[in-house]
Design a protein around this motif. Structure first.
Motif, short mmCIF file in Angstrom:
data_model
loop_
_atom_site.label_atom_id
_atom_site.label_comp_id
_atom_site.label_asym_id
_atom_site.label_seq_id
_atom_site.Cartn_x
_atom_site.Cartn_y
_atom_site.Cartn_z
N GLU A 12 73.11 31.35 -18.93
CA GLU A 12 72.69 30.02 -18.45
C GLU A 12 71.53 30.12 -17.47
O GLU A 12 70.52 29.41 -17.59
CB GLU A 12 73.88 29.31 -17.78
N ASN A 13 71.64 31.05 -16.50
CA ASN A 13 70.55 31.21 -15.53
C ASN A 13 69.29 31.79 -16.19
O ASN A 13 68.17 31.41 -15.84
CB ASN A 13 70.99 32.12 -14.38
N VAL A 14 69.48 32.71 -17.11
CA VAL A 14 68.34 33.29 -17.82
C VAL A 14 67.60 32.19 -18.59
O VAL A 14 66.37 32.16 -18.63
CB VAL A 14 68.78 34.43 -18.77
N GLN A 15 68.35 31.26 -19.17
CA GLN A 15 67.74 30.13 -19.89
C GLN A 15 66.90 29.25 -18.95
O GLN A 15 65.78 28.87 -19.29
CB GLN A 15 68.83 29.28 -20.56
N ARG A 16 67.45 28.95 -17.76
CA ARG A 16 66.71 28.14 -16.79
C ARG A 16 65.39 28.83 -16.39
O ARG A 16 64.34 28.21 -16.32
CB ARG A 16 67.54 27.90 -15.53
N GLU A 17 65.50 30.14 -16.15
CA GLU A 17 64.32 30.93 -15.76
C GLU A 17 63.29 31.00 -16.89
O GLU A 17 62.09 30.95 -16.65
CB GLU A 17 64.74 32.35 -15.33
N LYS B 196 61.53 27.71 -17.12
CA LYS B 196 60.61 27.61 -15.97
C LYS B 196 59.33 28.40 -16.25
O LYS B 196 58.21 27.90 -16.05
CB LYS B 196 61.31 28.15 -14.72
N LYS B 197 59.50 29.61 -16.76
CA LYS B 197 58.35 30.47 -17.05
C LYS B 197 57.45 29.84 -18.12
O LYS B 197 56.22 29.80 -17.98
CB LYS B 197 58.86 31.84 -17.50
N ILE B 198 58.08 29.33 -19.20
CA ILE B 198 57.29 28.71 -20.29
C ILE B 198 56.50 27.52 -19.76
O ILE B 198 55.31 27.36 -20.06
CB ILE B 198 58.22 28.27 -21.45
N SER C 37 59.48 27.33 -27.60
CA SER C 37 59.02 28.71 -27.76
C SER C 37 57.91 29.06 -26.79
O SER C 37 57.34 28.19 -26.12
CB SER C 37 58.50 28.92 -29.20
N VAL C 38 57.59 30.35 -26.74
CA VAL C 38 56.51 30.83 -25.88
C VAL C 38 55.14 30.57 -26.51
O VAL C 38 54.11 30.85 -25.91
CB VAL C 38 56.66 32.35 -25.61
N ALA C 39 55.15 30.01 -27.72
CA ALA C 39 53.87 29.78 -28.43
C ALA C 39 53.55 28.30 -28.59
O ALA C 39 52.84 27.91 -29.52
CB ALA C 39 53.89 30.47 -29.79
#
Length: 522
Positions: free
Chosen positions: A6-11, A14-16, A341-343
Motif C-alpha cells: 500500500e505504501n509502495v503504491q502511494r510512493e 507520487k513519483k509518477i 504507467s511510467v510512460a
C-alpha cells in the motif's frame, strides 16, 4: 517490497506525478502539484485508448513536447492489433524499459531458485517487427522490438544467464521465415543474415548424423526437445490466454521438460511476475509488483445468472462500481485492470479481466481471465475466451477419436441473422465425417454453460450455434495479414473472438469456409 504494497503504491504514484506534473495532460486536470491518491482519483478521469489517441497521435506527429510525460517520448510501441484489427500506438520510454527489466529480473530470480541453470544460454524465438518512423520521426515498433533494441537488454539477459544464442542480424531480419531456417540454402536472400550465420554454421556431418538418428528414433516427434537438448531445464514462454490452446502440442514435443509461463504485461506496460514457476501454466498466477505502476481495479458487475434469476433493475446494472486499490481487492473476485504507467498513461483501462487467486505478502496474485471486449455476447449471455476454449476442447475430443485435432480456432457473433447466434471457426488436421462434425457442433452449443446463454437458447433469444470448418492454411493467412500490418511474429496472437470492426480477419475466415453445420442441441 510486497510486504508494504500500500505504501509502495502511494510512493509510486507520487513519483509518477512529480516526474510528469509539467505534462500538458496533467496540467489541464487541476491537480496543482498534488500527488496523493485521493486528489488523483478526484481530478483524473478513467480513460480508454480511444480517449488518449489524439494525445498519442500528436506525440507521434511531433515536434517533441511534454504532452503526456514530463520528458518527451522517444519511442512508440505498436500493439499486436489482435483486439481491434489494427495496431494501436502506445508511448514507450526509458522508465518503461526499467520496469521491463525489473519484471525480467524478478521472475528470473524465482525461476532460478527452482530450476538453477548455472552457466546457461537460451534458444529464444524472438523477432523484431519491421522498423518504421512516425511523422514526427519517432521510432515505431512492437513493444518487444523496443525492448530488444534497447542497449540494456543484452546486459540484462547475460546477467540472467539467458543470453540469446541467435545473432542480432537474425532477430532483426526483415523476413522471419528466413530467420527460422537452420541451413544456409538459396532461400536465405538477406546478406546480413547469411554472413552472420555463415560465421556460426560450419558443416558437421557427425552432428548431422547424430540428430538424424535421434529424430528417427522418436514416435511422432514425442519428446523431441529433450532429445535434441539433453541439458534443457525448462521451456519458458507466454502460455496463458489465447496461447493456452497450444499447450497440449507443446507438451508433446517437450516430453517431461517443465513448461513455465512468462510474466503478465501488455504493450502499455507490465503488471506482474510469475513468482510460482513450478505451477503448471493453466494455473499460473502473477504477483503484482507494487512499484512498476499505480494500479486500480474495477469490480465486475453482477453476473448473468443473477440477472436472469433476480431481474436486477436496469439502472443499477448501468452503474459501474468504483475502482478499488491494489491491496483492497478480494480473493475469488474478478476485476478489470486500471493502470497508471511510467510512460504517460493515467487511469488507463487496460481491458483485461483478472481474478484474484491469493496474495503474495500484501500484493495480489492475479490470474488472467480474458480481454473485456473479446467476449461472445448476443443477449444477456457472457462467454469469455476461456469459456470458448473449454467448449472447443470438449468438442475436439470427438474428432480426437478419429485421430484428428483442431489446429486452431476462432469465433464471431453473427447479429445479421435474427436472432443472433455464435459462429465457431475450426481448422482441423484432416477430413472428418459430416456425422462427427454435426455432433461436434451440438457439443459446442451444449458446452457454453453460462446461465444467460443457456436460458436464451432455450427460448430462442439466441439462435443455433454454427460450426464453420475452414480450409487448411486459413490461420496462416491471418498471420500473414498481421505481419503485413507490421506486427512481429513473436507478438502475434490468434484472435479468438473476431468483432465486426476486425473486418479483414472476418473476411479471411468467411472466404475460406469449406463446410458449415448448425446445432440441433436445443
Amino acid at each position: 517490497m510486497t510486504k508494504d504494497a500500500e505504501n509502495v503504491q502511494r510512493e509510486t504514484l507520487k513519483k509518477i506525478l512529480e516526474e510528469n506534473g509539467s505534462a500538458e495532460y496533467l496540467q489541464n486536470l487541476g491537480l496543482h502539484g498534488r500527488t496523493d491518491p485521493e486528489s488523483f482519483k478526484a481530478c483524473v478521469p478513467l480513460v480508454t485508448h480511444q480517449d488518449l489517441e489524439p494525445f498519442i497521435q500528436r506525440i507521434a506527429d511531433g515536434p517533441p513536447a511534454s504532452i503526456l510525460t514530463g520528458k518527451p517520448i522517444t519511442n512508440i510501441s505498436l500493439s499486436s492489433g489482435t483486439t481491434q484489427g489494427k495496431p494501436k500506438f502506445v508511448p514507450f520510454n526509458d522508465e518503461l524499459m526499467e520496469t521491463t527489466l525489473q519484471i525480467f529480473r524478478t521472475s528470473y530470480a524465482f525461476r532460478n531458485r527452482e530450476f538453477p541453470i548455472k552457466n546457461g544460454k537460451a534458444l529464444q524465438f524472438i523477432y523484431s517487427s519491421k522498423p518504421s518512423r512516425t511523422k514526427g520521426g519517432l521510432f515505431a515498433g512492437t513493444a518487444t522490438t523496443n525492448v530488444f533494441r534497447n542497449s540494456q537488454f543484452k546486459n540484462a539477459m547475460k546477467a540472467m544467464q539467458s543470453q540469446c544464442c541467435s545473432p542480432d542480424e537474425v532477430i532483426f531480419a526483415p523476413d522471419f521465415h528466413q530467420s527460422l531456417k537452420g541451413v544456409l540454402s538459396s532461400r536465405i536472400t538477406f546478406s546480413s543474415v547469411r554472413s552472420a550465420m555463415a560465421k556460426l554454421l560450419k558443416p558437421n556431418p557427425e552432428l548431422a548424423d547424430l540428430i538424424h538418428r535421434k529424430c528417427s528414433g522418436l514416435s511422432n516427434w514425442y519428446g523431441l526437445i529433450p532429445e535434441l537438448f539433453p541439458n534443457v531445464k525448462y521451456i519458458y514462454g507466454i502460455m496463458t490466454g489465447s496461447m493456452e490452446h497450444y499447450l497440449k502440442k507443446l507438451r508433446h514435443y517437450a516430453g517431461d521438460v517443465p513448461l513455465l509461463s512468462a510474466d503478465y504485461g501488455s504493450s502499455e506496460g507490465w503488471i506482474g511476475a510469475n513468482v510460482n514457476p513450478k505451477v503448471p501454466p493453466e494455473s499460473t498466477t502473477y504477483a503484482v509488483l507494487p512499484n512498476i505502476g499505480y494500479f486500480e481495479f474495477i469490480p465486475l458487475k453482477v453476473n448473468a445468472e443473477e440477472r436472469v434469476q433476480d431481474k436486477v433493475d436496469a439502472s443499477f446494472i448501468s452503474m459501474e462500481p468504483k475502482p478499488v486499490g491494489l491491496t483492497e481487492v478480494k480473493v475469488g473476485e474478478e476485476y478489470e485492470v486500471i493502470v497508471t504507467s511510467v510512460a504517460g498513461l493515467y487511469r488507463y483501462r487496460l481491458g483485461d479481466i483478472v481474478k484474484v487467486m491469493g496474495f503474495h505478502n500484501s500484493t495480489p496474485e492475479l490470474k488472467f481471465v480474458c480481454r473485456r471486449n473479446l467476449m461472445l455476447t448476443v443477449n444477456i449471455d457472457k462467454n469469455t475466451e476461456k469459456d470458448l476454449q473449454l467448449a472447443v476442447e470438449e468438442a475436439a475430443k470427438l474428432i480426437a477419436e478419429e485421430k484428428h485435432e483442431v489446429i486452431d480456432f476462432s469465433s464471431h457473433v453473427d447479429l445479421w441473422t435474427e436472432p443472433g447466434h455464435y459462429v465457431i471457426f475450426w481448422e482441423i488436421s484432416g477430413e472428418v465425417r459430416d456425422q462427427v462434425l454435426e455432433e461436434c457442433c451440438n457439443c459446442l452449443d451444449r458446452s457454453f454453460l453460462d446461465a444467460g446463454y443457456v436460458s436464451s437458447r432455450k427460448v430462442n433469444a439466441i439462435g443455433p450455434l454454427e460450426l464453420r470448418v475452414l480450409r487448411r492454411g486459413t490461420f496462416h493467412k491471418i498471420l500473414d495479414h498481421y505481419l503485413g500490418l507490421g506486427a512481429a511474429v513473436s507478438q502475434f496472437k490468434t484472435p479468438r473472438c473476431v468483432g465486426p470492426r476486425n473486418h479483414k480477419v472476418l473476411e479471411i475466415l468467411c472466404d475460406n469456409v469449406a463446410k458449415s453445420y448448425f446445432s440441433t442441441a436445443f
